[in-house]
Design a protein around this motif. Structure first.
Motif, PDB file in Angstrom:
ATOM      1  N   ALA A  42       0.828  -1.208   0.000  1.00 16.37           N
ATOM      2  CA  ALA A  42       0.000   0.000   0.000  1.00 16.37           C
ATOM      3  C   ALA A  42       0.862   1.258   0.000  1.00 16.37           C
ATOM      4  N   LYS A  43       1.946   1.222   0.737  1.00 13.69           N
ATOM      5  CA  LYS A  43       2.835   2.392   0.824  1.00 13.69           C
ATOM      6  C   LYS A  43       3.418   2.734  -0.552  1.00 13.69           C
ATOM      7  N   VAL A  44       3.935   1.748  -1.280  1.00 22.44           N
ATOM      8  CA  VAL A  44       4.526   2.040  -2.592  1.00 22.44           C
ATOM      9  C   VAL A  44       3.439   2.374  -3.612  1.00 22.44           C
ATOM     10  N   CYS A  45       2.262   1.792  -3.475  1.00 28.25           N
ATOM     11  CA  CYS A  45       1.157   2.130  -4.386  1.00 28.25           C
ATOM     12  C   CYS A  45       0.718   3.580  -4.190  1.00 28.25           C
ATOM     13  N   ARG A  46       0.674   4.035  -2.947  1.00 30.26           N
ATOM     14  CA  ARG A  46       0.334   5.440  -2.704  1.00 30.26           C
ATOM     15  C   ARG A  46       1.396   6.357  -3.306  1.00 30.26           C
ATOM     16  N   GLU A  47       2.657   5.960  -3.236  1.00 34.30           N
ATOM     17  CA  GLU A  47       3.729   6.749  -3.855  1.00 34.30           C
ATOM     18  C   GLU A  47       3.567   6.756  -5.375  1.00 34.30           C
TER      19      GLU A  47
END
Length: 172
Positions: A42-47
């Motif tokens: 989720a963290k890299v997808c938000r980025e």
């Protein structure tokens, strides 16, 4: 065995893009399924969502409903991106690694590896490989993979390289 872990992919040959005649099942009236990634993904997808381009192949950004940091769109559902999807089953199929599956092609575009899968309706779906999150791109039927498809994957490459580190995504 996951062949993307051990197989280096070269640039996607233009001939392969020519062979990709149609694209995915994006539909102007269809709701887009929002992925449910784990916390790390989720963290890299938000980025990725933050660094995506405002235009792809001349189509302006027009995110689908329901709005989410894990989905994006351009045009009127012409191009749909979903981040944090599950690994496509064909990604671990040894027939794909050997080139025996005509419905799946593995290749790279500007430093990003992709699995291109022919769908049951004759359209195509593109999913990143060798990245810590699976990113899936679908193009509306009737869009030419040789023209729009190659441009879209090229235009997305910088954002994917910037936001989604190389590595192996979760096994989910």
């Amino acid at each position: 065995m996951n062949f993307f872990r051990h197989r280096s992919l070269g640039l996607l040959a233009p001939a392969l893009l020519i062979a990709v005649a149609g694209c995915s099942t994006a539909d102007d009236n269809a709701a887009v399924a929002v992925p449910s990634p784990d916390a790390k993904t989720a963290k890299v997808c938000r980025e990725l969502h933050r660094v995506l381009p405002s235009k792809l192949d001349g189509h302006g950004r027009n995110d689908p409903e329901p709005r989410s940091a894990y989905t994006a769109g351009w045009g009127n559902a012409a191009i749909i991106l979903r981040c944090g999807v599950t690994r496509p089953p064909k990604m671990i199929d040894p027939k794909v690694a050997e080139g025996a599956d005509p419905d799946a092609i593995a290749g790279g575009v500007d430093g990003v590896d992709w699995l291109m899968e022919k769908q049951g309706d004759g359209s195509w779906r593109f999913t990143t490989a060798n990245r810590t999150a699976y990113v899936q791109v679908s193009l509306a039927k009737g869009m030419s993979a040789q023209e729009e498809g190659s441009t879209v994957l090229t235009d997305l490459a910088a954002s994917v390289r910037k936001a989604i580190p190389k590595g192996i995504a979760s096994m989910r």
